[in-house]
Design a protein around this motif. Sequence first.
Motif, PDB file in Angstrom:
ATOM      1  N   UNK A 175      -5.464 -32.986 -24.804  1.00  0.00           N
ATOM      2  CA  UNK A 175      -5.402 -33.714 -23.534  1.00  0.00           C
ATOM      3  C   UNK A 175      -6.698 -33.495 -22.740  1.00  0.00           C
ATOM      4  N   UNK A 176      -7.129 -32.237 -22.635  1.00  0.00           N
ATOM      5  CA  UNK A 176      -8.350 -31.915 -21.890  1.00  0.00           C
ATOM      6  C   UNK A 176      -9.599 -32.534 -22.509  1.00  0.00           C
ATOM      7  N   UNK A 177      -9.646 -32.570 -23.841  1.00  0.00           N
ATOM      8  CA  UNK A 177     -10.826 -33.107 -24.538  1.00  0.00           C
ATOM      9  C   UNK A 177     -10.700 -34.591 -24.866  1.00  0.00           C
ATOM     10  N   UNK A 178      -9.540 -35.162 -24.548  1.00  0.00           N
ATOM     11  CA  UNK A 178      -9.261 -36.569 -24.847  1.00  0.00           C
ATOM     12  C   UNK A 178      -9.447 -36.871 -26.339  1.00  0.00           C
ATOM     13  N   UNK A 179      -8.833 -36.013 -27.147  1.00  0.00           N
ATOM     14  CA  UNK A 179      -8.851 -36.173 -28.602  1.00  0.00           C
ATOM     15  C   UNK A 179      -7.430 -36.401 -29.104  1.00  0.00           C
ATOM     16  N   UNK A 180      -7.324 -36.982 -30.280  1.00  0.00           N
ATOM     17  CA  UNK A 180      -6.015 -37.143 -30.922  1.00  0.00           C
ATOM     18  C   UNK A 180      -5.451 -35.753 -31.204  1.00  0.00           C
ATOM     19  N   UNK A 181      -4.130 -35.650 -31.189  1.00  0.00           N
ATOM     20  CA  UNK A 181      -3.470 -34.391 -31.496  1.00  0.00           C
ATOM     21  C   UNK A 181      -2.491 -34.592 -32.644  1.00  0.00           C
ATOM     22  N   UNK A 182      -2.513 -33.641 -33.571  1.00  0.00           N
ATOM     23  CA  UNK A 182      -1.554 -33.633 -34.677  1.00  0.00           C
ATOM     24  C   UNK A 182      -0.905 -32.263 -34.761  1.00  0.00           C
ATOM     25  N   UNK A 183       0.385 -32.274 -35.059  1.00  0.00           N
ATOM     26  CA  UNK A 183       1.120 -31.062 -35.379  1.00  0.00           C
ATOM     27  C   UNK A 183       1.505 -31.210 -36.844  1.00  0.00           C
ATOM     28  N   UNK A 184       1.063 -30.292 -37.682  1.00  0.00           N
ATOM     29  CA  UNK A 184       1.287 -30.429 -39.121  1.00  0.00           C
ATOM     30  C   UNK A 184       2.767 -30.533 -39.473  1.00  0.00           C
TER      31      UNK A 184
END
Length: 172
Positions: A23-32
């Motif tokens: 959220x802070x870096x404005x990147x996609x997030x994945x949880x394996x």
Amino acid sequence: MNKIVLIGYMGVGKTVLGKKISENLKLAYYDLDDFIEKKVNLSVEDIFKSKGEIYFRRIERDCFEELMLKDESFVLSVGGGTPCYYENYKLLQDENVISVYLKASITMLVERLKTEKKTRPLVAQLTDEQLLEFVGKHLFERNFYYNKAKYTVEVDGKSISKISEEIISLLG
């Protein structure tokens, strides 16, 4: 292009921190684990119950590799055992990967896991006393892999905000 991969023992806060950092870096997030569940249409708990840990670790490897081959920057939280099987730790050595070991004390991990046992297949059947021994033994066995991370961040006594700021500052 960087892939930020959070590793560490179950209950250390990889998912919460991964979401916050992305959220802070404005990147996609994945949880394996979420990625695996969508791929096989079963919960991790059900995979362990119906097909066993060896099957889960094979699927985990395939899904981890698939994510690591993506041509994008993202934040990824992996399971506590992910770096320890099928030479997964080697995928963390790539020059485009920033791996961060979230290190917590046995005491902190046991306190967290006591309240989460039902949702954790590896510890669901353990008593609180067995949990302490299990976590201690597991951490000892997994330290070799965890310590291959590019960075180590101590998490005991720190807020999610403080830990995420610390990790972001490591990224340069």
